[in-house]
Design a protein around this motif. Sequence first.
Motif, PDB file in Angstrom:
ATOM      1  N   HIS A  64       0.837  -1.211   0.000  1.00 38.72           N
ATOM      2  CA  HIS A  64       0.000   0.000   0.000  1.00 38.72           C
ATOM      3  C   HIS A  64       0.869   1.257   0.000  1.00 38.72           C
ATOM      4  O   HIS A  64       0.529   2.247  -0.655  1.00 38.72           O
ATOM      5  CB  HIS A  64      -0.981  -0.023   1.169  1.00 38.72           C
ATOM      6  N   TYR A 168     -12.640  11.298  -5.004  1.00 40.37           N
ATOM      7  CA  TYR A 168     -13.513  10.124  -5.096  1.00 40.37           C
ATOM      8  C   TYR A 168     -14.994  10.518  -5.129  1.00 40.37           C
ATOM      9  O   TYR A 168     -15.858   9.685  -4.866  1.00 40.37           O
ATOM     10  CB  TYR A 168     -13.240   9.172  -3.921  1.00 40.37           C
ATOM     11  N   ASN A 171     -17.031   8.383  -7.422  1.00 43.05           N
ATOM     12  CA  ASN A 171     -17.201   7.022  -6.874  1.00 43.05           C
ATOM     13  C   ASN A 171     -18.269   7.003  -5.788  1.00 43.05           C
ATOM     14  O   ASN A 171     -19.092   6.094  -5.718  1.00 43.05           O
ATOM     15  CB  ASN A 171     -15.870   6.512  -6.300  1.00 43.05           C
ATOM     16  N   GLY A 198     -15.466  -1.683  -9.497  1.00 37.00           N
ATOM     17  CA  GLY A 198     -16.431  -1.022  -8.623  1.00 37.00           C
ATOM     18  C   GLY A 198     -15.858   0.313  -8.175  1.00 37.00           C
ATOM     19  O   GLY A 198     -14.681   0.595  -8.395  1.00 37.00           O
ATOM     20  N   ALA A 201     -13.620  -1.176  -5.431  1.00 39.26           N
ATOM     21  CA  ALA A 201     -13.268  -2.608  -5.491  1.00 39.26           C
ATOM     22  C   ALA A 201     -12.956  -3.024  -6.923  1.00 39.26           C
ATOM     23  O   ALA A 201     -13.398  -2.382  -7.885  1.00 39.26           O
ATOM     24  CB  ALA A 201     -14.434  -3.448  -4.967  1.00 39.26           C
ATOM     25  N   ALA A 202     -12.190  -4.111  -7.052  1.00 35.20           N
ATOM     26  CA  ALA A 202     -11.876  -4.675  -8.370  1.00 35.20           C
ATOM     27  C   ALA A 202     -12.832  -5.836  -8.658  1.00 35.20           C
ATOM     28  O   ALA A 202     -13.437  -6.402  -7.739  1.00 35.20           O
ATOM     29  CB  ALA A 202     -10.435  -5.168  -8.382  1.00 35.20           C
ATOM     30  N   LEU A 222      -7.961   1.039 -10.994  1.00 36.26           N
ATOM     31  CA  LEU A 222      -6.893   0.930  -9.994  1.00 36.26           C
ATOM     32  C   LEU A 222      -6.285  -0.467 -10.055  1.00 36.26           C
ATOM     33  O   LEU A 222      -6.999  -1.453 -10.234  1.00 36.26           O
ATOM     34  CB  LEU A 222      -7.488   1.175  -8.601  1.00 36.26           C
ATOM     35  N   THR A 226      -5.537  -6.597  -3.755  1.00 35.03           N
ATOM     36  CA  THR A 226      -6.286  -7.822  -3.405  1.00 35.03           C
ATOM     37  C   THR A 226      -6.412  -8.748  -4.615  1.00 35.03           C
ATOM     38  O   THR A 226      -6.201  -9.952  -4.512  1.00 35.03           O
ATOM     39  CB  THR A 226      -7.700  -7.455  -2.902  1.00 35.03           C
ATOM     40  N   VAL A 260     -13.668  -7.248  -5.105  1.00 39.44           N
ATOM     41  CA  VAL A 260     -12.636  -7.498  -4.096  1.00 39.44           C
ATOM     42  C   VAL A 260     -11.904  -6.216  -3.730  1.00 39.44           C
ATOM     43  O   VAL A 260     -11.640  -5.369  -4.579  1.00 39.44           O
ATOM     44  CB  VAL A 260     -11.616  -8.586  -4.569  1.00 39.44           C
ATOM     45  N   SER A 261     -11.579  -6.095  -2.445  1.00 41.06           N
ATOM     46  CA  SER A 261     -10.775  -4.953  -1.994  1.00 41.06           C
ATOM     47  C   SER A 261     -10.077  -5.305  -0.688  1.00 41.06           C
ATOM     48  O   SER A 261     -10.453  -6.264  -0.005  1.00 41.06           O
ATOM     49  CB  SER A 261     -11.652  -3.719  -1.784  1.00 41.06           C
ATOM     50  N   SER A 262      -9.083  -4.486  -0.361  1.00 38.55           N
ATOM     51  CA  SER A 262      -8.281  -4.724   0.840  1.00 38.55           C
ATOM     52  C   SER A 262      -9.117  -4.610   2.109  1.00 38.55           C
ATOM     53  O   SER A 262      -8.747  -5.168   3.137  1.00 38.55           O
ATOM     54  CB  SER A 262      -7.157  -3.691   0.928  1.00 38.55           C
TER      55      SER A 262
END
Length: 295
Positions: A64, A168, A171, A198, A201-202, A222, A226, A260-262
Amino acid sequence: MTSKDQPPAPAQLVAVHGRGIVSSKKHVATADDLGFTRGDGVFDATRVRTGSDGISTIDNLEAHLARLDQSFLRLTGEHVDRDFWRELVDEAVDAWSHPGEAVLKLMQTSGLESVQGIPLLVLSITQMSEASLAQRAGIRVTTLDRGTASDAHLDAPWLLGNVKTLSYAVNMAAKREAHRRGVDDVLFTSSDGYCLEGPTAALVVAKDGVLTTTPVEGTGILDSITQKQVFAKAEKDGWRTEYRLIRPKELAKADGVWLVSSVRGAAPVLELDGRELTTEAKLTKKICKYAGFKN
Ligand code: PLP
């Protein structure tokens, strides 16, 4: 809603470079900070887990910090000072003892409107909301057109594709649009009709032993830490992985679809644009494990 009906504010800790830990009620930015006036700055976010003994673990901190550095470099031509950040993170995490999961956010603005080159570095740790945790069980998603072609970012670095800027607002507006439509989240699509990502999120899609995601080049999405972790672990487990543009209609035939995201891990998409998707719980368990989440 009256203030009595409001859920209690989540526990939070804030730290500022040069000042250390400050009260989360204190203002940390001046009115001419470019991060505040223009959204001109970068951020990154990951998960912190704290045991009942008060000991915390941060997920993938160095990855990160590396992405924060790349984002800042793309925005300003300068590197961030990772040692400053490591010190601030250490100080904050040492002081954080709230058991459970929390979000660690690192924010660096590009400076003040009046004086160039004095960036503000702010860190927050915020207890994960029940709403975020609940989304790990599954989400309903709407596609929304982001209004740019899938190759819009190819030769246009000034559009700041792949950069995690503080801007953002689009978003967040997309998420609010999803809530207005009675669903949980958004899958952005390009103007030429491909899935992108998203708002936070990916996208990961499974079909016949192959995991697929959107390519980073040209699309401006991005580069998800993840998603990369899921692919690396899945490959070791015998999956084939690929980066290619996907049409939303392909998702209806997939074995599983996840955002998916961290912070959230892998949230299975149970419904897309009002159509049920078939994401097996067994498969979700695997993807979550690859992402480093239990679910
Ligand atoms: N795409 C966007 C726009 C995001 O904001 C995020 C995370 O915040 C992601 C994808 C997922 O990235 P990561 O897996 O590194 O958290």
